[in-house]
Design a protein around this motif. Sequence first.
Motif, PDB file in Angstrom:
ATOM      1  N   ASN B 310       0.722  -1.246  -0.119  1.00  0.00           N
ATOM      2  CA  ASN B 310       0.210   0.019  -0.074  1.00  0.00           C
ATOM      3  C   ASN B 310       0.694   1.161   0.006  1.00  0.00           C
ATOM      4  O   ASN B 310       0.286   2.587  -0.044  1.00  0.00           O
ATOM      5  N   PRO B 414      -7.223  11.176 -10.426  1.00  0.00           N
ATOM      6  CA  PRO B 414      -8.713  11.644 -10.415  1.00  0.00           C
ATOM      7  C   PRO B 414      -8.446  13.307 -10.553  1.00  0.00           C
ATOM      8  O   PRO B 414      -7.507  14.017 -10.042  1.00  0.00           O
ATOM      9  N   LEU B 416      -9.616  16.755  -9.170  1.00  0.00           N
ATOM     10  CA  LEU B 416     -10.407  17.005  -7.768  1.00  0.00           C
ATOM     11  C   LEU B 416     -11.078  18.592  -8.149  1.00  0.00           C
ATOM     12  O   LEU B 416     -12.073  18.611  -7.572  1.00  0.00           O
ATOM     13  N   THR B 436      -3.115  12.342  -6.297  1.00  0.00           N
ATOM     14  CA  THR B 436      -3.053  12.292  -5.060  1.00  0.00           C
ATOM     15  C   THR B 436      -1.879  12.321  -4.523  1.00  0.00           C
ATOM     16  O   THR B 436      -0.859  11.618  -5.341  1.00  0.00           O
ATOM     17  N   SER B 437      -1.628  12.809  -3.472  1.00  0.00           N
ATOM     18  CA  SER B 437      -0.322  12.546  -2.712  1.00  0.00           C
ATOM     19  C   SER B 437       0.994  12.812  -3.559  1.00  0.00           C
ATOM     20  O   SER B 437       1.044  14.057  -4.284  1.00  0.00           O
ATOM     21  N   LYS B 797      -6.972  19.882  -3.025  1.00  0.00           N
ATOM     22  CA  LYS B 797      -8.349  19.678  -2.704  1.00  0.00           C
ATOM     23  C   LYS B 797      -9.238  20.714  -3.594  1.00  0.00           C
ATOM     24  O   LYS B 797     -10.232  20.306  -4.039  1.00  0.00           O
ATOM     25  N   ASP B 817      -2.819  16.040   2.563  1.00  0.00           N
ATOM     26  CA  ASP B 817      -3.027  14.873   2.726  1.00  0.00           C
ATOM     27  C   ASP B 817      -3.227  14.205   4.280  1.00  0.00           C
ATOM     28  O   ASP B 817      -2.850  14.653   4.930  1.00  0.00           O
ATOM     29  N   GLY B 818      -4.208  13.463   4.231  1.00  0.00           N
ATOM     30  CA  GLY B 818      -4.630  12.722   5.594  1.00  0.00           C
ATOM     31  C   GLY B 818      -3.583  11.492   6.159  1.00  0.00           C
ATOM     32  O   GLY B 818      -2.851  11.214   5.029  1.00  0.00           O
ATOM     33  N   THR B 820      -0.492  11.689   6.786  1.00  0.00           N
ATOM     34  CA  THR B 820       0.737  11.939   6.340  1.00  0.00           C
ATOM     35  C   THR B 820       1.607  12.857   7.088  1.00  0.00           C
ATOM     36  O   THR B 820       0.860  13.853   7.558  1.00  0.00           O
ATOM     37  N   ARG B 835       3.839   8.260   6.753  1.00  0.00           N
ATOM     38  CA  ARG B 835       2.559   8.277   6.953  1.00  0.00           C
ATOM     39  C   ARG B 835       2.532   7.922   8.647  1.00  0.00           C
ATOM     40  O   ARG B 835       3.269   7.302   9.218  1.00  0.00           O
ATOM     41  N   PHE B 892     -11.955  12.471  10.275  1.00  0.00           N
ATOM     42  CA  PHE B 892     -13.138  11.969   9.551  1.00  0.00           C
ATOM     43  C   PHE B 892     -13.823  10.924  10.399  1.00  0.00           C
ATOM     44  O   PHE B 892     -14.879  10.822  10.426  1.00  0.00           O
ATOM     45  N   THR B1012     -22.034  16.949  -5.480  1.00  0.00           N
ATOM     46  CA  THR B1012     -20.681  17.176  -5.504  1.00  0.00           C
ATOM     47  C   THR B1012     -20.230  18.534  -6.186  1.00  0.00           C
ATOM     48  O   THR B1012     -19.130  19.401  -5.634  1.00  0.00           O
ATOM     49  N   LYS B1027     -22.657  12.350  -6.338  1.00  0.00           N
ATOM     50  CA  LYS B1027     -21.653  11.292  -6.348  1.00  0.00           C
ATOM     51  C   LYS B1027     -21.896  10.049  -6.905  1.00  0.00           C
ATOM     52  O   LYS B1027     -21.100   9.179  -6.795  1.00  0.00           O
ATOM     53  N   LEU B1100     -14.203  12.927 -11.591  1.00  0.00           N
ATOM     54  CA  LEU B1100     -13.192  12.500 -10.732  1.00  0.00           C
ATOM     55  C   LEU B1100     -12.388  11.656 -11.685  1.00  0.00           C
ATOM     56  O   LEU B1100     -11.188  11.619 -11.537  1.00  0.00           O
TER      57      LEU B1100
END
Lengths: 83, 1196
Positions: B310, B414, B416, B436-437, B797, B817-818, B820, B835, B892, B1012, B1027, B1100
Amino acid sequence: MADKLRDKQQYELMKSKHIGIGDPDTSKAEWITNVKRDTYSSMAAHHGLAEYYSIGVNEPMQLSKMKFIDKMVQPYGPIEKRK
Amino acid sequence: MAFDSLYLYHRTLQEPSFSVTSALGQFQGKKSQEIAIAKAASIELWKVNSSTGKLSRIVSQDAFGSIRALNAFRLAGSSKDYLAITSDSGKFTVLEYNINTKKFQIVFNEPFFKTGLRRLAPGQYMSQDAKGRAIMLSAIEKNKLVYVFNRDSSDNLTISSPLEANRNRILTFASCGLDVGYENPVFASIEIDYGQFEFNGIDPDSPPKKTLTFYELDLGLNHVVKKQSQQIPHTSNFLLSVPGGKNGPSGVIIACQNFIQYKSPYTQKAFIVPIPARTTQTNRDFSSNYIICGTVHTMKDKFFILLQSNFGDIFKVTINYDSNMVVESMQIKYFDTISICNSMLILKSGFLFADAQHGNKSLYQFVKLGDDDNERIYDSADYFNTSEEVEDVVFTPKDSENLEVTDIIESLNPILDSKLIKLSEQTSRISTVCGTSNNSALKVLTHGLNVEEVVTSELGNTATGVFTTKMTSNDDVDKYLVISFASHSLVLSIGESVEEVTDSGFDVETATIGVQQMGIKSLMQIHSNGIIHLKNNEEEGTQKVNEWFPPAGIKIISCTSTNYQLAVGLSNRELVYFELSDEEQLIEYQERKEMPGQILSLSLGDIPEGKLRSNFLAVSCNNQTLRVLSVDPKNVLGLVTVQSLSSNASSVLLLLMAESIEEEYKSYQLYMHLGLENGIYVKTLINSSNGKISDRIVQYLGPYPIRLSKIKTNFGESSVLICSKESTRIGFISKTTGFKSLPIAYDSSLSYGASFQSEEYPNGLVGVHDDQLYILSLEDFTKEFKIDVLPLRFTPKKFIYYKNLDGNSAYYIAETDGNTVLSAEQNNEQMIYPRETGSWASCLQVINSMDGELIHNIDFENNETLFNLASVTFKTTGLTYLVISTAVDFSFTTKSSSPRFYLKCYKILQDLKLELMHQTKVEKPVASVVDFAGKLLVGMGNTLRLYDMGQKQLLRKAEITLNNLNNIISLKTQGFRIYVGDIKESITFVVYKPKQNIFIPFVDDFVSRHVTSFTTLDYDTVIGGDKFGNVWALRCPEESSTLADEESAGVFVSTQDSYLNGSPKRLNQLCHYYINDIPTSFMKNHDASGLNESVIYTGLQGTIGLLVPLLTQSEIRFFQELQKQLTEQPELMLVGRDHLMYRSYYAPVKGIIDGDLCEKFGSLKQSQKNQIAINMNQSAKEIEKKIVDMRLKFSI
């Protein structure tokens, strides 16, 4: 009375075949469990929804999908046994 | 009811780049392997050039159904792979690639379940027997089906009726088919039986155990049995089959948190190795390592396995076994790091295709197999169970040694957020934040064909024309480049460099009208005072010069030529026609023809294959007429047809263009292209037997004269270069859809242009604009957008585009970034951010929109999350501020954290940098911020609040809590009207009454849409998406709209009875349509002419789509009928999904025509086209013209 019995048998048969069929005695827990299982499976099956979620929580989609299915095991809590 | 209807035509400009999965196979039945990629609703086939390592797309086919899984399988003894697909059609689809039509065609579409992506619908997972004998389809819950393949006597694939292996209360997480050689096929799946937890709670300390279950298909008895079940850890998520038969020990690899196991149904013993952890992760609180993706590569006598974690780290796993195929040990070591993938494929030619989840898909070449490096190896001899705590199982990520990128597929997935940014009256860009990231990027999309700049150079004078010519008819490349000025010319020779020559023999003292290579060795220069005919004899090194002059005082003003013919227009309105004799002498036709006006432009067109000459000469005169003359020897300069035009045609071009694209029936048609002085471009068809003109297609390109020239490329047929002062386009016949006209994605437009073919740049283009010379190289015509990429730091975002009064502009991008750790390290594939659970890495980047320079970077070090931002000009101060909503210690998932929420105000300085003014604490996360009536309007939970600027913080001015809403995620305003988009409760219209300082919601929706993104179409109408992948348009009833705006109506509206817990009135739904992607932004667009409006949306998964209004009843009826006719063509519905059902996935489609389907008309066979034409009472040409008309209605 025989009819009623047959109805009941038929209902049980349908219920085992088609998950989620309810009857007048369906409890809230049963109902919600079924709805939530549908929801989680939908989130795992629709790529868009799974991706949307996985970006939000910053993890690979594969892990998000696994978590959704994990949650299907008991999405609401134990259901009370019918009498 | 005119007020209440809206019809839109939907067309995808850029297909989504997200892919579900991919598979490797020999689909063409040849030795080479191709890559099949399943997109959300289409199938693509790519091939790899093994010498250059470049990918190229063979075909992309829309499926009109959501694809769930894809697999390639091959029957034993065959050399061709089939594609097996499951989708929301509830059918099991088998496709075969047809080499002749270059498309996939349907072999089977076997229905097995209801439509839709349901919990019980088999098809979520597809696993196949290694020998291609059977495929198992599994649902998430309960159902499993097995299809058995066979061959009939004539060697065709046959398929059995499905065998069931259903088990109640079983959830499936993964499945795969074992490689068992020619034994009975065995399938493995990771399952959980939830039956035991129905009535009992789950003990958090002993979570439900998963099982690895093997199913055996008994080929003799023709049924499936559960063969065996083994307990595996509850975190197990990944399954991969290990080669068997002659190639290996068979069995499966199962991965769970931190561990990998080898298991087999034939032995009880499991082999366990840990997943090494990153050294950057040691001592960090993060939910550890999982395997998410993997692949096996089999070579002659051995195999190895690559597994991806991952984090994106790839590990090489080897299994050691003895000669009896009994496993002895398993080893793992770090191999390399790449982007997180949905699937990885190893090609026999030594490439790795990484189907990345986010960011670009890449093709890597194996440099090494990691055999001789000193990475630590972890052996199964040291590990015995998957619950032990292992220490010091680590590796240090390093720069790639084993893999080398050879090609990438640019991917937008994606997207955003995006904005449509107008650079000038004529051109706009779509700016998107993607990825992302460490894959994050700002990608700026220019609509148009990709070009590469080769040379730009200043000429000193304004050029009035540019021409290229080759030397002899046998040459492939151009020799001379001639640039014409008002009263002189410049001759350049084309070789390795382009430089001026003086010995060309051309007259450089006058303006050049044209140059042409004629006959075999002749070269013509037509200049304003005459014609120079050069005959080069290279063997003798001599050059013979002949000249022809017009009568004294008369000048040549236009000309056209083919290899055999030449026509010139003189200033006394006379037309002179020449042909070339066998001795390559220019012979003038005895008669000159006087035209009724000055001859502006001439065109002879191309010589059809096998003919000596072109039969037609098109003449444009300055009395707004166009004539087609015959130059057939029987009737030289005889009039064929006359057309009167709306304006003088500044340029005319006859061109043979491929009519039908399919190789087998390629045919050419003669088209006439006209560029008018008033900026209209016209394409018409000329009947080659009688010269009649038909099938007119018109496009307005802005108020400047248009010039046309023919360009040649080595990847397509002849196409036309359309030059106007402000835009340069290329008209061409696309392989899949027919005629297209696209701009070239280049900063400068070209006033005049010509084809430019050299050794190095076979697809070149030369153009002049004022005193600039440009030489460009065209890339292929399949990409509709040019993408410029600027890397970002974290997942973007939201962003805004801000232009200050000096005209300087910048992007302000909020990135978060969450889980992270905020680090200043440069992002690249290997340097994955450390992370840590609960940690946020956020920054705000200011990037100059002109040169992409980073102007300012603000790190948020206080564990802050960024939600949204806006630029607000406060009336009280007259200054513009950037307001950004943030949270500290936000989570979240865990409720226990105590987050704090802020609105931070930054002053935007002269140089576009930011200076923090103050921050204002708020109670809830603010998901939307917008500039409204000189103040700041925010959506905070279900509260709408108005702020004004203060000295120390923002000052609260007005507020309303909308009880029926949950979380306001998007706000749009127009005047004093506010459009409120809620995360769950669709759109609410609110009016602000400045006198009373109150908000009044006056209309909301009757459906709970999970908004969205949306935008306003007009004052009363919004278009948005949810969504689930729907697009809809909503309109406020007229009466409510006018009432809400009445000055004194506030009290009346607010005291009206609420209806079903909401506002008194409801919105009307005008349109509804399923796009199969989550819309992330909607942008209103006007094209250059200002005549055509459209809405562009981004999805997306990387979709860029277009919605164009249909204006007349007849148009609407036409497309509805066409759509209906096309849905009845089974070959277009690859997965057998009913088209209407697909587009009505969540709610019945309303008011939107599927243009993607209509565009498929061009790809049908002529017989099918004719049949549809008959059914629709129109000619096939008329239908094509209407589709092209819709296509041309869009430009940005």
